[in-house]
Design a protein around this motif. Structure first.
Motif, mmCIF file in Angstrom:
data_model
loop_
_atom_site.group_PDB
_atom_site.id
_atom_site.type_symbol
_atom_site.label_atom_id
_atom_site.label_comp_id
_atom_site.label_asym_id
_atom_site.label_seq_id
_atom_site.Cartn_x
_atom_site.Cartn_y
_atom_site.Cartn_z
ATOM 1 N N GLU A 98 34.050 46.227 69.490
ATOM 2 C CA GLU A 98 33.883 45.573 68.369
ATOM 3 C C GLU A 98 33.684 44.000 68.482
ATOM 4 N N ARG A 99 34.136 43.495 69.713
ATOM 5 C CA ARG A 99 33.842 41.966 70.112
ATOM 6 C C ARG A 99 32.396 41.931 70.262
ATOM 7 N N ARG A 100 31.742 42.776 70.840
ATOM 8 C CA ARG A 100 30.313 42.695 71.011
ATOM 9 C C ARG A 100 29.384 43.421 70.075
ATOM 10 N N ALA A 101 29.983 43.931 68.778
ATOM 11 C CA ALA A 101 29.408 44.479 67.831
ATOM 12 C C ALA A 101 27.833 43.984 67.434
ATOM 13 N N LEU B 157 31.887 46.534 59.215
ATOM 14 C CA LEU B 157 31.921 45.845 60.574
ATOM 15 C C LEU B 157 32.695 44.312 59.766
ATOM 16 N N SER B 158 31.971 43.984 58.859
ATOM 17 C CA SER B 158 32.616 42.625 58.105
ATOM 18 C C SER B 158 33.837 42.550 57.729
ATOM 19 N N ARG B 159 34.187 43.658 57.034
ATOM 20 C CA ARG B 159 35.507 43.806 56.476
ATOM 21 C C ARG B 159 36.530 43.800 57.676
ATOM 22 N N ARG B 160 36.113 44.563 58.693
ATOM 23 C CA ARG B 160 37.180 44.978 59.693
ATOM 24 C C ARG B 160 37.623 43.667 60.535
ATOM 25 N N THR B 161 36.464 42.789 60.680
ATOM 26 C CA THR B 161 36.669 41.803 61.766
ATOM 27 C C THR B 161 36.814 40.491 61.045
ATOM 28 N N ARG C 23 34.476 38.548 59.670
ATOM 29 C CA ARG C 23 33.190 37.684 60.072
ATOM 30 C C ARG C 23 32.246 37.865 58.948
ATOM 31 N N GLU D 5 26.420 31.785 61.927
ATOM 32 C CA GLU D 5 27.867 32.287 61.224
ATOM 33 C C GLU D 5 28.952 31.197 61.276
#
Length: 449
Positions: free
Chosen positions: A99-102, A133-137, A139, A203
């Motif tokens: 996920e960090r390098r998503a 991905l946006s909701r989980r992180t 960001r 971002e």
């Protein structure tokens, strides 16, 4: 006025007329290309019979190759979409990178997915992945969407079997295996710079702190990641191996039995490679994964509808090229360019960029620029590698400055929930970075080819 000057004026007027018909009159690109081709022939003094034969031979010569490849490529993309293969590819990439390098993972997802699937379709399919991905992180969407879009843009313009590079390679007589290899070498750096690196800067800006819409993630169903990746990579591997065996065999660097070498080259032809990939996808997704045959068939047939439009536009671009060749106006233009010392690669980039900015479609820009650049490439006596790099230069020019006359611009604005101004400062810059980095890599590679 000399013949060269008249040729330059006529070519320039034809391009202006083509853009005017598409932009102001809103005429379909297929009809506009044919009309301008015929008009150019008349103004340049070609006889009516020669004009008809040039359009017919240009159309037929282009479609004989492109129609088969585009049709098979569209069906392969439809099989991946209908079976859940596109979602499997994205899920597998994300799992592999973490996920960090998503954002980096999404860049590679776009790069792989857009090889068999059109850019617009891939964005629509993968939008739920971006939202999740946006909701989980926590960001913003641009952190993941811009890398994905950069990867999609690169493969859409640089990597066959998407229609643009296929058609340009055919018009310029470039070897498809070399086009794929150079497409990867130029496209990957472009994706990394225009995608993850640019997204990291975006971002941090307050205006791009746009979150994903509140909705449930779509279920990840369908085929597995290895099967989907294998289907995508099979035709590319076959084409590259066939090209290498053919080139090394002719150079005497490898010696294989004639039948073995012939079979490898045969399997590496785009027709056969894509056909085998479609058969593999049909068997794996249908028989082994239990996807209903009716669903696969319906998706494949439906995919041929938009592919038909692309094929016709491609054929019309081939007709325009043939008119320039048969009238010898293209040769006059090429001679003038050669005398100025301008690089054919820069010429191809500039022409494609101008047409792209004026009318929006990257595919139309590539086809029109290829028709104009073909005589230049012939006069310049480009090597096989040089012709493949000319495809990259045209692809780079046709990618820059996506703006309000490009349907992709509005799709990005809608799915990323950005205003027009924000889309210009994000997606338009991304597409421009892809084109400029692609050109820089093309010029760098030309030093060694």
């Amino acid at each position: 006025m000399g013949e060269t000057g008249y040729a330059l004026i006529t070519v320039a007027a034809s391009i202006a007329a083509l853009l005017g018909l598409i932009l102001r009159v809103r005429m379909p690109a297929f009809l506009a290309l044919l009309l301008v081709s015929a008009g150019f022939g008349i103004v340049y003094g070609m006889s009516p019979g020669v004009i008809i034969r040039s359009i017919q031979s240009g159309m037929g010569g282009t479609l004989g190759f492109v129609a088969v490849v585009v049709g098979l490529g569209a069906m392969l993309g439809a099989l991946l979409e209908a079976s859940g293969g596109v979602r499997a590819l994205s899920g597998g990439m994300l799992k592999a990178f973490g996920e960090r390098r998503a954002p980096l993972a999404m860049g590679f997802v776009g790069f792989v997915v857009a090889i068999p699937v059109f850019l617009d379709v891939a964005l629509i399919i993968l939008a739920p992945v971006l939202y999740g991905l946006s909701r989980r992180t926590g960001r913003p969407l641009v952190a993941f969407a811009i890398p994905l879009l950069a990867g999609l843009a690169v493969s859409h313009a640089f990597i066959p079997p998407t229609p643009g590079p296929i058609a340009v390679a055919d018009i310029l007589g470039a070897d498809l295996g070399l086009v794929i290899a150079f497409g990867a070498l130029t496209g990957l750096p472009a994706m990394l710079i225009a995608g993850p690196l640019f997204a990291r800067w975006l971002e941090r800006r307050a205006e791009f702190q746009v979150a994903a819409p509140e909705e449930e993630d779509a279920a990840e169903e369908g085929v597995g990641f290895p099967a989907a990746l294998g289907v995508v990579l099979l035709p590319l591997a076959l084409i590259l191996i066939g090209t290498l065996v053919d080139a090394l065999g002719k150079a005497g660097l490898i010696v294989l039995p004639e039948r073995v070498a012939g079979f490898i080259v045969f399997a590496g032809h785009p027709f056969i490679a894509l056909m085998l990939a479609c058969l593999l996808a049909w068997f794996v997704f249908g028989r082994l994964r239990g996807v209903a045959p009716n669903a696969l068939t319906e998706a494949m047939v439906k995919a041929l509808e938009p592919a038909g439009v692309v094929v016709l536009i491609t054929g019309a671009g081939g007709a325009f090229k043939q008119i320039l060749v048969d009238s010898e106006a293209g040769a006059a233009l090429a001679a003038t360019l050669t005398a100025t010392g301008m690089s054919p690669l820069l010429f191809g980039f500039a022409v494609a960029a101008i047409i792209r900015v004026a009318q929006g479609s990257a595919t139309v820009a590539m086809l029109t620029a290829a028709g104009i650049a073909a005589p230049v490439a012939e006069i310049a006596g480009l090597s096989a590698g040089g012709a493949a790099l000319m495809v990259m230069a045209i692809a780079s020019g046709a990618t820059v400055l996506s703006h309000v006359n490009d349907s992709g611009f509005w799709l990005v604005s809608r799915y990323l929930r950005l205003t027009e101004a924000q889309t210009l400062r994000s997606w338009t810059v991304t597409s421009t970075l892809v084109g400029l980095v692609g050109l820089a890599m093309t010029l760098l590679l030309s030093l060694f080819v």
